[in-house]
Every structure is written in C-alpha cells, then in structure tokens.
Design an enzyme around this catalytic site. Structure first.
Site, PDB file in Angstrom:
ATOM      1  N   LYS A   1       1.789  25.147  -2.493  1.00 24.05           N
ATOM      2  CA  LYS A   1       0.542  24.214  -1.882  1.00 24.05           C
ATOM      3  C   LYS A   1       0.674  22.663  -2.554  1.00 24.05           C
ATOM      4  O   LYS A   1       0.288  22.675  -3.401  1.00 24.05           O
ATOM      5  CB  LYS A   1      -0.825  24.826  -2.877  1.00 24.05           C
ATOM      6  N   ASP A  40      -1.327  39.258 -10.559  1.00 23.66           N
ATOM      7  CA  ASP A  40      -2.455  37.954 -10.086  1.00 23.66           C
ATOM      8  C   ASP A  40      -3.787  37.802 -10.481  1.00 23.66           C
ATOM      9  O   ASP A  40      -4.451  39.013 -10.323  1.00 23.66           O
ATOM     10  CB  ASP A  40      -2.193  37.834  -8.688  1.00 23.66           C
ATOM     11  N   GLU A  62       4.278  40.714  -5.693  1.00 22.96           N
ATOM     12  CA  GLU A  62       2.310  40.244  -5.958  1.00 22.96           C
ATOM     13  C   GLU A  62       1.658  41.953  -6.738  1.00 22.96           C
ATOM     14  O   GLU A  62       1.443  42.202  -5.374  1.00 22.96           O
ATOM     15  CB  GLU A  62       1.292  39.183  -5.426  1.00 22.96           C
ATOM     16  N   LYS A 117       3.490  38.993  -0.863  1.00 19.53           N
ATOM     17  CA  LYS A 117       2.104  39.263  -1.012  1.00 19.53           C
ATOM     18  C   LYS A 117       1.228  40.590  -0.525  1.00 19.53           C
ATOM     19  O   LYS A 117       1.913  41.154   0.018  1.00 19.53           O
ATOM     20  CB  LYS A 117       1.606  37.575  -0.845  1.00 19.53           C
ATOM     21  N   ARG A 126       0.963  -1.306  -0.009  1.00 20.83           N
ATOM     22  CA  ARG A 126      -0.033  -0.080  -0.060  1.00 20.83           C
ATOM     23  C   ARG A 126       0.681   1.087   0.142  1.00 20.83           C
ATOM     24  O   ARG A 126       0.432   2.243  -0.605  1.00 20.83           O
ATOM     25  CB  ARG A 126      -0.957  -0.288   1.141  1.00 20.83           C
TER      26      ARG A 126
END
Length: 291
Positions: free
Chosen positions: A136, A219, A198, A168, A101
């Site tokens: 992410k 963005d 950004e 950001k 597995r």
C-alpha cells in the site's frame, strides 16, 4: 549510496519530477532575484522525528546544479529535535530555490514514514515480533517508501506481485479453495519461493496448514482467536511463519504481538502518515548583477 542500486532510476525520476514542477522555468525566482545571486540555505527540522531521504535531497540539488554544495549535518535513521539543522546548501540562489520544494517533499514524506515506523517498532520493544510494511504505497514511490520503513527500524514485505505468492480471499474464491490454490501455486513456482495464505478463521488456518503453506496470515482476527491460531500452527508445523494483519494501530500492535505471531504487517506505515515538518531558509551570502 542510498537505495541499493536504485540511484540511477531515482535520478531519472527526479529529472521528471523537476520537469513537472519547474516547466519552462521558475518564473518567480527569475523575475525577483538577480542573476548571479548566491546564498547559503539551511534545512532544519520544525518538529522532532526520524530523518530519512537525506541522500535523495542531496541528489535533487546535484541534478539541479552540480556546482551547488550540499553539506549534511545528520544521517538517515538519526532522530532529530525541533530546530536541529539537517543540512546546508550553498551556491546559486536561483538553483537552490528551483530544487527546494522537490528536495523538501522527499525529505518530509520519507521522514514521516520513518518516524511512524519507529513509533511502531518502539511499541514492540522487548518482543521478537518483526514489523513489516505492505504494497500500500504511493504509485511510483514504492522503493523510496519501503526504504524509509527500513530506516525507521521496520522490515519489508514483498516488493510486488512478482517476488512471492500471497493467496488472498479473492484468489481462494477464484481457485475454489485454499487447498486447490496452494496446490496450483506449488506446481508452478520455483522451489525457492514461499507461499503465503491469508486466513480469517480457525478452519481456514487448519486448511492452510494441511495444504502446506509456508506463511499463514491471520487477517483481522481478535486477540483470543489469533493466540489460538498461533498455538495450533506452532504445534502442527513449527517452521510455518505466522503473520498478523488488518487494522493494526499503535494502540493494538503490542497486544497483537503478544499472541506470539512472528510478523505484523502494517499498511498505514506508507499510506497514513504525517510528513515531518522540515523547512529551508536562505541566509543571503552575496549579491549578483541585475536580473
């Protein structure tokens, strides 16, 4: 072998993942299959895609039992079709099933990422725009998942918060503006480190240019605004790298690239993918004594 020096750490992780799965022992295998039973297992694809994680799967079986033999039929980065044999594992049936597995989990997930990445890369064929991933990623699996992106033909963005400055929206708010944020960062980082900003509007693009950003992220801009932003950046500072980001899909990635951006970052490469369907089947070789 596989992850540019990451193998030692990967081996430690595999041992921890095996402890999580096996615990005090594989109760089903121990109570149904005689000790000493040996088999040959075939790992095969149940759908087409790009394979990633073969050395990791081999490492799982090596850690489970160094006497198991693993024979790879394909290499990472190779496209396979339904029914293709990826590898054979031979030896103790107990030990093969103990590692099954975990080995499949790694293969399926990494191959899923590589396959999805390859689809995006194919959509950009003929264009110079580079496809990159983001942060992410699944906690604890970043190196693996970013490796799978490379296998699929993509490239990596920063690996963490430590290796590049990315200013950001919340940094801009906290610092009091793009100009102030870039200035503070520039005064506190090595000259070898780049600063990315950004932006969400043409006014912010202008401010980032004036502030001296090395990379400007566009963005969630529509294609018309993005093309205008790219043109302005290339006129004022041709050396500045442009990056598109935000809700990029297979349907939109080529249009976005045609705006002239240098890079497109896609988070869904590592957080929204379908694992490749891969299976392991035993072909009993010989029996052992009673369990």
């Amino acid at each position: 072998m596989m992850f540019n020096g990451y193998n030692e750490s990967l081996a430690e992780n595999i041992q921890a993942w095996l402890r999580e799965d096996v615990g005090s022992g594989d109760i089903t295998t121990m109570t149904t299959i005689p000790q000493g039973h040996e088999s040959k297992a075939i790992i095969h694809a149940k759908e087409g895609g790009v394979v990633a994680g073969m050395p990791g799967a081999e490492l799982v079986f090596q850690i489970v039992d160094k006497c198991l033999t693993f024979k790879a039929h394909v290499q990472d980065g190779q496209r396979v079709e339904k029914g293709d044999i990826l590898a054979e594992v031979e030896g103790s049936t107990h030990r093969i099933l103990t590692g099954e597995r975990l080995a499949l989990n790694l293969l399926q997930r990494l191959s899923g990422i590589a396959t999805k990445t390859n689809a995006f890369v194919s959509a950009l064929e003929g264009l110079s725009t580079r496809l990159v991933d983001t942060r992410k990623t699944t906690p604890g699996h970043r190196m693996l998942e970013k490796y799978a992106v490379r296998v699929g033909g993509g490239a990596n963005h920063r690996f963490g918060l430590y290796d590049a400055v990315m200013i950001k929206d919340n940094h801009i708010k906290g610092a009091g503006g793009i100009t102030e944020a870039v200035s503070r960062a520039r005064n506190n980082i090595p000259h070898t480190m780049k600063i990315e900003v950004e932006t969400e509007s043409l006014d912010q693009v202008e401010e980032a240019l004036t502030a001296g950003a090395d990379i400007i992220m566009l963005d969630n801009m529509d294609p018309v605004m993005m093309a205008e932003a790219v043109q302005r950046i290339k006129i004022v500072s041709p050396h500045v790298i442009t990056e598109a980001s935000g809700n990029v899909t297979l349907d939109t990635v080529r249009e976005i690239a045609q705006s002239g951006v240098d890079v497109i970052s896609v988070g869904r490469l590592t957080y929204s993918f379908d694992s490749l369907d891969i299976s392991l089947d035993l072909n009993a070789k010989k029996g052992g004594g009673a369990s």
